[in-house]
Design an enzyme around this catalytic site. Structure first.
Site, PDB file in Angstrom:
ATOM      1  N   ASP A 164      -6.474   4.360   4.011  1.00 23.16           N
ATOM      2  CA  ASP A 164      -5.829   4.112   5.295  1.00 23.16           C
ATOM      3  C   ASP A 164      -5.049   2.812   5.152  1.00 23.16           C
ATOM      4  O   ASP A 164      -5.618   1.724   5.179  1.00 23.16           O
ATOM      5  CB  ASP A 164      -6.898   4.010   6.397  1.00 23.16           C
ATOM      6  CG  ASP A 164      -6.301   3.706   7.765  1.00 23.16           C
ATOM      7  OD1 ASP A 164      -5.170   3.198   7.808  1.00 23.16           O
ATOM      8  OD2 ASP A 164      -6.992   3.948   8.777  1.00 23.16           O
ATOM      9  N   LYS A 181       2.244   2.059  12.023  1.00 27.23           N
ATOM     10  CA  LYS A 181       2.528   0.659  12.392  1.00 27.23           C
ATOM     11  C   LYS A 181       3.883   0.154  11.883  1.00 27.23           C
ATOM     12  O   LYS A 181       4.905   0.502  12.432  1.00 27.23           O
ATOM     13  CB  LYS A 181       1.373  -0.228  11.936  1.00 27.23           C
ATOM     14  CG  LYS A 181       0.093   0.011  12.775  1.00 27.23           C
ATOM     15  CD  LYS A 181      -0.892  -1.101  12.578  1.00 27.23           C
ATOM     16  CE  LYS A 181      -2.183  -0.916  13.343  1.00 27.23           C
ATOM     17  NZ  LYS A 181      -2.154  -1.438  14.696  1.00 27.23           N
ATOM     18  N   PHE A 232     -11.846   0.851  10.941  1.00 26.20           N
ATOM     19  CA  PHE A 232     -11.147   1.341  12.133  1.00 26.20           C
ATOM     20  C   PHE A 232     -10.106   2.355  11.685  1.00 26.20           C
ATOM     21  O   PHE A 232      -9.262   2.059  10.830  1.00 26.20           O
ATOM     22  CB  PHE A 232     -10.460   0.199  12.907  1.00 26.20           C
ATOM     23  CG  PHE A 232      -9.842   0.695  14.187  1.00 26.20           C
ATOM     24  CD1 PHE A 232     -10.615   0.824  15.330  1.00 26.20           C
ATOM     25  CD2 PHE A 232      -8.511   1.082  14.237  1.00 26.20           C
ATOM     26  CE1 PHE A 232     -10.065   1.332  16.518  1.00 26.20           C
ATOM     27  CE2 PHE A 232      -7.959   1.587  15.414  1.00 26.20           C
ATOM     28  CZ  PHE A 232      -8.734   1.694  16.558  1.00 26.20           C
TER      29      PHE A 232
HETATM   30  C1  LIG Z   1      -6.366   0.740   9.756  1.00 27.56           C
HETATM   31  C2  LIG Z   1      -5.941   1.471  11.000  1.00 27.56           C
HETATM   32  N1  LIG Z   1      -5.992   2.812  11.030  1.00 27.56           N
HETATM   33  C3  LIG Z   1      -5.617   3.505  12.113  1.00 27.56           C
HETATM   34  C4  LIG Z   1      -5.170   2.870  13.248  1.00 27.56           C
HETATM   35  C5  LIG Z   1      -4.744   3.675  14.433  1.00 27.56           C
HETATM   36  O1  LIG Z   1      -3.348   3.617  14.591  1.00 27.56           O
HETATM   37  P1  LIG Z   1      -2.681   4.051  15.971  1.00 27.56           P
HETATM   38  O2  LIG Z   1      -3.075   3.042  16.988  1.00 27.56           O
HETATM   39  O3  LIG Z   1      -1.194   4.046  15.676  1.00 27.56           O
HETATM   40  O4  LIG Z   1      -3.183   5.407  16.313  1.00 27.56           O
HETATM   41  C6  LIG Z   1      -5.098   1.479  13.276  1.00 27.56           C
HETATM   42  C7  LIG Z   1      -4.689   0.768  14.481  1.00 27.56           C
HETATM   43  O5  LIG Z   1      -4.973  -0.387  14.693  1.00 27.56           O
HETATM   44  C8  LIG Z   1      -5.506   0.756  12.112  1.00 27.56           C
HETATM   45  O6  LIG Z   1      -5.473  -0.581  12.072  1.00 27.56           O
END
Ligand SMILES: Cc1ncc(COP(=O)(O)O)c(C=O)c1O
Length: 408
Positions: A216, A245, A129
């Site tokens: 990520d 986050k 994700f």
């Molecule tokens: C691993 C990861 N990358 C990217 C995102 C996307 O972040 P945002 O919701 O702040 O755009 C999330 C959100 O859950 C995530 O868990």
């Protein structure tokens, strides 16, 4: 609550929250709930942490925004600190995780073009994700996130998670690959933990081909793994890292960090953000990092994780409805043998806020600031509710009987 003027993008539980304190959230009627997942891995220091509140208040009174056409001391201080703790050379500030990943994706493409690869591709993983923008939902390995938003963005190649042979095969057959984007622990995908051999193998393949290894760490970063960044537990150093986050403990901020050639890729005009790295967001994030260090919360996250994991393992030893308990630091997944979304409303009736992801994985993302008592209460509640749900009538844990949410 049903007729709120909001676009219908979320299935929300019928609770209206008013305020929070540490691991607790309070609704409008004063009922309190124990928060096991920190607004999806965001409030790692707990709700309303005084150091973050104070930093925001002081910065708001001084300067909130001046744009990236000028320098700000707060932004520079945070960038320097992030580089010091990560081993990276430079930072681009964004406002969210998806934006941080968009920056990484653009950086990788430009890096490829600079090397004469005109149709650059990025390897991404099954069950990953990475966000909800068009490029990041394309990078995401979940059809449910993508369906209805085609045409998707080109330039991504998908690989299975934790499979080095498959990765090697892709490496040999794709001359356009310029980078890899991986979560060290897949959060949304079900708390799937990267095998160290696999992650180290990816590093070697990237070094061999001159690809960027991009991690990520939007969910795993900011202390949650028991290290500032999960890669520090794996003994690999990426070329690019994305954060969001927990970085602002609830104040929106994202960051894309890079080192070496990757850090020299962007030139003025290549990327930008009006709000990204504004002094207010940077002050909040600086307070988060200072608190992690001052209160020794990385070590604390590791010991809390050990305490909570071992109690869960003991409680569900031999339980036929629990398939696996896994995780890294304070990212703990309890995988059941069947889908368990109904656990969420059940837990709510008992004053516990639970998250279920990938249909059957209870994902615990508790604050790093829990006291031992709070951690025990949280684990007792989780055990109790899961046993109640599964009709398992073994002795309930020692912290008493199920309780509805109560007024403080
Ligand atoms: C691993 C990861 N990358 C990217 C995102 C996307 O972040 P945002 O919701 O702040 O755009 C999330 C959100 O859950 C995530 O868990």
């Amino acid at each position: 609550m049903a007729d709120q003027p909001l676009l219908n993008t979320y299935g929300r539980l019928p609770i209206v929250f008013d305020h929070g304190q540490g691991p607790w959230l309070y609704d409008e009627d004063g009922n309190r709930y124990l928060d096991t997942f920190c607004g999806i891995a965001v409030t790692g220091l707990g709700h309303a942490h005084p150091a973050v509140t104070q930093a925001i208040q002081e910065q708001a009174a001084r300067l909130m925004h001046c744009s990236n056409l000028f320098h700000s001391t707060t932004q520079q201080t945070l960038a320097r600190k992030l580089c010091d703790i990560s081993g990276m050379d430079g930072v681009f500030f964004a406002n969210s995780g998806a934006e941080a990943n968009e920056c990484a994706i653009k950086l990788a493409r430009l890096y490829g073009h600079n090397r004469g690869i005109h149709s650059p591709a990025i390897i991404v993983m099954d069950r990953s994700f990475h966000g909800r923008t068009l490029a990041t939902l394309t990078a995401t390995g979940n059809r449910r996130v993508q369906a209805g938003f085609e045409p998707l963005v080109s330039g991504f190649v998908r690989a299975p998670f934790n499979d080095l042979d498959a990765f090697d095969a892709i490496a040999r057959s794709n001359p356009n690959v310029v980078a890899v984007l991986v979560e060290p622990v897949q959060g949304e995908g079900g708390v799937n933990v990267a095998d160290p051999i696999w992650l180290q193998g990816i590093r070697e393949v990237c070094d061999h081909h001159g690809w960027l290894m991009m991690l990520d760490e939007i969910q795993t970063g900011n202390g949650r793994s028991g290290h500032h960044f999960a890669y520090q537990a794996y003994g690999v150093t990426p070329d690019v890292v994305t954060l969001a986050k927990g970085l602002g403990n609830g104040f929106p901020i994202g960051a894309c960090l890079a080192r070496g050639d990757a850090a020299r890729t962007f030139q003025p005009g290549h990327h930008g953000s009006t709000f990204g790295g504004n002094p207010l967001a940077c002050a909040a994030a600086m307070a988060v990092i200072e608190t992690l260090e001052k209160d020794n919360l990385l070590a604390r996250a590791r010991s809390l994780a050990e305490r909570m994991r071992s109690r869960l393992e003991a409680a569900f030893d031999g339980a036929d409805y629990v398939r696996d308990i896994r995780g890294l630091g304070l990212m703990i997944g309890i995988e059941l043998t069947s889908p368990c979304a109904e656990l969420v409303p059940l837990a709510k009736t008992q004053g516990l806020l639970l998250n279920v992801t990938a249909d059957r994985v209870i994902r615990l993302l508790p604050p790093l600031t829990l006291t031992d008592d709070e951690a025990d209460t949280m684990i007792d509640q989780v055990i109790r509710i899961l046993r109640l749900y599964a009709g398992d009538d073994r002795d309930l844990p020692r912290h008493g009987q199920p309780q509805p949410p109560k007024t403080p």
